[in-house]
Design a protein around this motif. Structure first.
Motif, PDB file in Angstrom:
ATOM      1  N   UNK A  71      -6.276  -5.609  12.969  1.00  0.00           N
ATOM      2  CA  UNK A  71      -5.094  -6.604  12.776  1.00  0.00           C
ATOM      3  C   UNK A  71      -5.453  -7.573  11.551  1.00  0.00           C
ATOM      4  N   UNK A  72      -6.757  -7.616  11.443  1.00  0.00           N
ATOM      5  CA  UNK A  72      -7.219  -8.784  10.120  1.00  0.00           C
ATOM      6  C   UNK A  72      -6.710  -7.916   8.881  1.00  0.00           C
ATOM      7  N   UNK A  73      -7.089  -6.831   8.812  1.00  0.00           N
ATOM      8  CA  UNK A  73      -6.692  -6.033   7.515  1.00  0.00           C
ATOM      9  C   UNK A  73      -5.244  -6.051   7.537  1.00  0.00           C
ATOM     10  N   UNK A  74      -4.675  -5.609   8.304  1.00  0.00           N
ATOM     11  CA  UNK A  74      -3.010  -5.597   8.408  1.00  0.00           C
ATOM     12  C   UNK A  74      -2.552  -6.968   7.720  1.00  0.00           C
ATOM     13  N   UNK A  75      -2.985  -8.182   8.385  1.00  0.00           N
ATOM     14  CA  UNK A  75      -2.532  -9.255   8.007  1.00  0.00           C
ATOM     15  C   UNK A  75      -2.901  -9.732   6.500  1.00  0.00           C
ATOM     16  N   UNK A  76      -4.159  -9.214   5.991  1.00  0.00           N
ATOM     17  CA  UNK A  76      -4.394  -9.397   4.652  1.00  0.00           C
ATOM     18  C   UNK A  76      -3.396  -8.670   3.764  1.00  0.00           C
ATOM     19  N   UNK A  77      -3.161  -7.376   4.039  1.00  0.00           N
ATOM     20  CA  UNK A  77      -2.561  -6.527   3.529  1.00  0.00           C
ATOM     21  C   UNK A  77      -0.971  -7.036   3.331  1.00  0.00           C
ATOM     22  N   UNK A  93       1.446  -1.566  -7.731  1.00  0.00           N
ATOM     23  CA  UNK A  93       0.727  -2.416  -6.639  1.00  0.00           C
ATOM     24  C   UNK A  93       1.290  -2.629  -5.168  1.00  0.00           C
ATOM     25  N   UNK A  94       2.461  -2.682  -5.254  1.00  0.00           N
ATOM     26  CA  UNK A  94       3.279  -2.850  -3.903  1.00  0.00           C
ATOM     27  C   UNK A  94       2.996  -1.602  -3.090  1.00  0.00           C
ATOM     28  N   UNK A  95       3.501  -0.559  -3.968  1.00  0.00           N
ATOM     29  CA  UNK A  95       3.528   0.807  -3.233  1.00  0.00           C
ATOM     30  C   UNK A  95       2.124   1.154  -2.529  1.00  0.00           C
ATOM     31  N   UNK A  96       1.266   0.662  -3.574  1.00  0.00           N
ATOM     32  CA  UNK A  96      -0.229   1.206  -3.005  1.00  0.00           C
ATOM     33  C   UNK A  96      -0.656   0.241  -1.702  1.00  0.00           C
ATOM     34  N   UNK A  97      -0.238  -1.206  -1.812  1.00  0.00           N
ATOM     35  CA  UNK A  97      -0.457  -1.734  -0.573  1.00  0.00           C
ATOM     36  C   UNK A  97       0.210  -1.285   0.539  1.00  0.00           C
ATOM     37  N   UNK A  98       1.319  -0.739   0.251  1.00  0.00           N
ATOM     38  CA  UNK A  98       2.142  -0.221   1.551  1.00  0.00           C
ATOM     39  C   UNK A  98       1.612   1.143   2.176  1.00  0.00           C
ATOM     40  N   UNK A  99       0.863   1.841   0.961  1.00  0.00           N
ATOM     41  CA  UNK A  99       0.145   3.149   1.346  1.00  0.00           C
ATOM     42  C   UNK A  99      -1.138   2.567   2.319  1.00  0.00           C
ATOM     43  N   UNK A 100      -1.806   1.480   1.858  1.00  0.00           N
ATOM     44  CA  UNK A 100      -2.692   1.316   2.512  1.00  0.00           C
ATOM     45  C   UNK A 100      -2.740   0.725   4.099  1.00  0.00           C
ATOM     46  N   UNK A 101      -1.455   0.106   4.145  1.00  0.00           N
ATOM     47  CA  UNK A 101      -0.937  -0.275   5.605  1.00  0.00           C
ATOM     48  C   UNK A 101      -0.695   0.933   6.328  1.00  0.00           C
ATOM     49  N   UNK A 102      -0.100   1.946   5.394  1.00  0.00           N
ATOM     50  CA  UNK A 102       0.417   3.088   6.389  1.00  0.00           C
ATOM     51  C   UNK A 102      -0.863   3.857   6.885  1.00  0.00           C
ATOM     52  N   UNK A 103      -1.935   3.670   6.152  1.00  0.00           N
ATOM     53  CA  UNK A 103      -3.111   4.280   6.414  1.00  0.00           C
ATOM     54  C   UNK A 103      -3.899   3.455   7.966  1.00  0.00           C
ATOM     55  N   UNK A 104      -3.625   2.430   7.639  1.00  0.00           N
ATOM     56  CA  UNK A 104      -3.943   1.437   8.922  1.00  0.00           C
ATOM     57  C   UNK A 104      -3.274   1.626   9.987  1.00  0.00           C
ATOM     58  N   UNK A 105      -2.282   2.183   9.931  1.00  0.00           N
ATOM     59  CA  UNK A 105      -1.466   2.464  11.035  1.00  0.00           C
ATOM     60  C   UNK A 105      -1.658   3.866  11.609  1.00  0.00           C
ATOM     61  N   UNK A 106      -2.431   4.824  10.781  1.00  0.00           N
ATOM     62  CA  UNK A 106      -2.837   5.994  10.997  1.00  0.00           C
ATOM     63  C   UNK A 106      -1.652   7.077  10.660  1.00  0.00           C
ATOM     64  N   UNK A 107      -0.733   6.792   9.658  1.00  0.00           N
ATOM     65  CA  UNK A 107       0.443   7.592   9.269  1.00  0.00           C
ATOM     66  C   UNK A 107      -0.004   8.065   7.853  1.00  0.00           C
ATOM     67  N   UNK A 108      -1.129   9.081   8.023  1.00  0.00           N
ATOM     68  CA  UNK A 108      -1.780   9.339   6.677  1.00  0.00           C
ATOM     69  C   UNK A 108      -0.870  10.108   5.695  1.00  0.00           C
ATOM     70  N   UNK A 109       0.059  11.007   6.472  1.00  0.00           N
ATOM     71  CA  UNK A 109       1.235  11.652   5.552  1.00  0.00           C
ATOM     72  C   UNK A 109       1.974  10.873   4.652  1.00  0.00           C
ATOM     73  N   UNK A 110       2.479   9.821   5.330  1.00  0.00           N
ATOM     74  CA  UNK A 110       3.394   8.829   4.616  1.00  0.00           C
ATOM     75  C   UNK A 110       2.662   8.033   3.594  1.00  0.00           C
ATOM     76  N   UNK A 111       1.350   7.708   4.198  1.00  0.00           N
ATOM     77  CA  UNK A 111       0.423   6.962   2.997  1.00  0.00           C
ATOM     78  C   UNK A 111       0.451   7.937   1.766  1.00  0.00           C
TER      79      UNK A 111
END
Lengths: 109, 326
Positions: free
Chosen positions: B3-9, B35-53
């Motif tokens: 959750x913390x990582x999500x909030x920061x991202x 940078x925006x796209x890359x941050x959203x990719x990181x959020x997707x990874x945190x949500x376990x959506x690796x393909x989307x990331x």
């Protein structure tokens, strides 16, 4: 493995420290070339330290190999990118700090 | 911790978006887009959506940044001062935003197991796809087989984007007397490194293409990565030498071949007695048929995406080079 965990955390923290100092330098240094110097040099060492720390966290399987590949890739691309950036800036006519100072002095005379 | 990582991202995402609105320097805005796209990719990874990331990182942060930089090379990097009053747009945006926030009140709670999305098709995919399709990467089964028609539509959209760009810009072949080489002429370091890396990038693209059945990856990402390899070649060695490697006409043919390959799989399964894009009919064993179908349509997607991205880059690049010469 307890000892490996400690070594890995030390490496990770050191990597974060260098990355942070690079970011700090990027904002604090006076001109383009010094800023890029700060960013690129610390970037390389931070990459090495963080990836080594992550490698120690793996159980030495395919993930270790992948991290090593990433390390090798970044070790070559990131200095190349910095080099290309600096060279392009130079080519585009950007002067270093001493040179600009000399020019300004000439202008005042 | 997650959750913390999500909030920061998410906070960084919001800061980046706000910064993009207020900056007037479009070059910096493009970088912030990356940078925006890359941050959203990181959020997707945190949500376990690796393909989307993976897609977000390669398409959003990678190729679209390059294409937007290509556009900037044609248009100039300063935003024009708007002469309209900003009250009416502000009002519209505020009302729309308020309506959207009002709409979220009716949304089911985030991540709750009884949400409609977890009850309707997702359980069926999770339970049946190992039996029906048998691929370890369920995302690929859903994308390429269950929702094959959607993916065909997406591929056609990518193809249509190419048609739009070519209709507006067109790729100009250089005349013989033009300034021959752009790119970094005397840049030996870049030459050596690019020569070393371009084959590796293409190899990685092929890995992503054909490993998409087993891990994250697939046609979209592979096509973009392969296009990135050739874009690197174009940037370092100049447009004329890139045209000698892959010509624009060949790429245009390739783009349509990809779409046709995809659609022909659909028609072939109709010919075999199934429905459109019903891969089970492609072989005697339905699971083997599914595997054939998925590999072939992913190849079609990869070819189209590669050809379209590279063609669009060529179109921008050749226009920019021409305006530099004039």
């Amino acid at each position: 493995m307890f000892i490996l965990d400690i070594i890995s955390s030390v490496l990770l923290i050191a990597g974060v420290f260098f990355g942070f100092s690079g970011a700090l330098g990027l904002f604090k240094f006076p001109d383009f070339f010094t800023r890029m110097h700060a960013a690129s040099v610390t970037d390389s060492i931070a990459t090495i330290l963080i990836l080594l720390g992550l490698i120690l966290q793996t159980s030495f399987d395919i993930n270790t190999a992948k991290l090593l590949f990433i390390l090798a890739f970044l070790m070559i691309t990131s200095p190349t990118a910095s080099h290309a950036l600096a060279k392009s800036a130079r080519h585009g006519g950007l002067l270093t700090l001493p040179e600009t100072q000399v020019k300004q002095q000439e202008r005042t005379y | 911790m997650g959750d913390l990582i999500d909030l920061v991202l998410l906070a960084m995402l919001a800061i980046t978006a706000l910064q993009m609105i207020f900056l007037k320097d479009l070059f910096a805005v493009v970088m912030l887009f990356g940078i925006y796209s890359f941050l959203s990719a990181l959020i997707f990874i945190n949500l376990d959506a690796v393909d989307v990331a993976f897609t977000e990182a390669s398409v959003g942060a990678g190729i679209s940044t390059v294409l937007m930089l290509g556009t900037l090379a044609l248009t100039g990097r300063k935003e024009k001062k708007s002469s309209h009053s900003s009250i009416l747009p502000l009002l519209v945006v505020c009302i729309t935003g308020a309506a959207l926030i009002y709409g979220t009140l009716d949304m089911p709670p985030f991540g709750h197991p009884n949400n409609p999305i977890h009850e309707h098709v997702a359980p069926r995919y999770i339970e049946e796809s190992p039996k029906e399709i048998g691929l370890p990467n369920m995302v690929t089964s859903v994308l390429a087989s269950y929702r094959g028609f959607d993916t065909l539509g997406e591929t056609v959209v990518v193809f249509a984007a190419l048609i739009g760009v070519l209709a507006l810009l067109g790729v100009r072949r250089q005349e013989e007397n033009d300034v021959p080489e752009s790119g970094f002429k005397a840049h030996h370091v870049l030459h050596v490194v690019a020569r070393f890396f371009i084959p590796l990038i293409i190899l990685f693209a092929l890995y992503v293409q054909f490993h998409g059945d087993f891990g994250p990856g697939g046609g979209f990402q592979a096509g973009v990565i392969a296009a990135a390899a050739f874009i690197l070649y174009t940037l370092v060695f100049g447009l004329s030498r890139a045209f000698a490697v892959v010509g624009p006409k060949f790429l245009q043919a390739l783009a349509s071949i990809g779409v046709l390959l995809y659609a022909s799989v659909g028609f072939f399964s109709m010919y075999k007695g199934g429905q459109f894009l019903d891969y089970s009919k492609l072989a005697t064993d339905p699971i083997v048929g599914q595997h054939y179908g998925i590999i072939i349509i992913e190849l079609g997607v990869g070819i189209t995406v590669f050809a379209v991205m590279l063609s669009i880059f060529y179109a921008f690049g050749s226009q920019a080079e021409r305006s530099n010469i004039q």
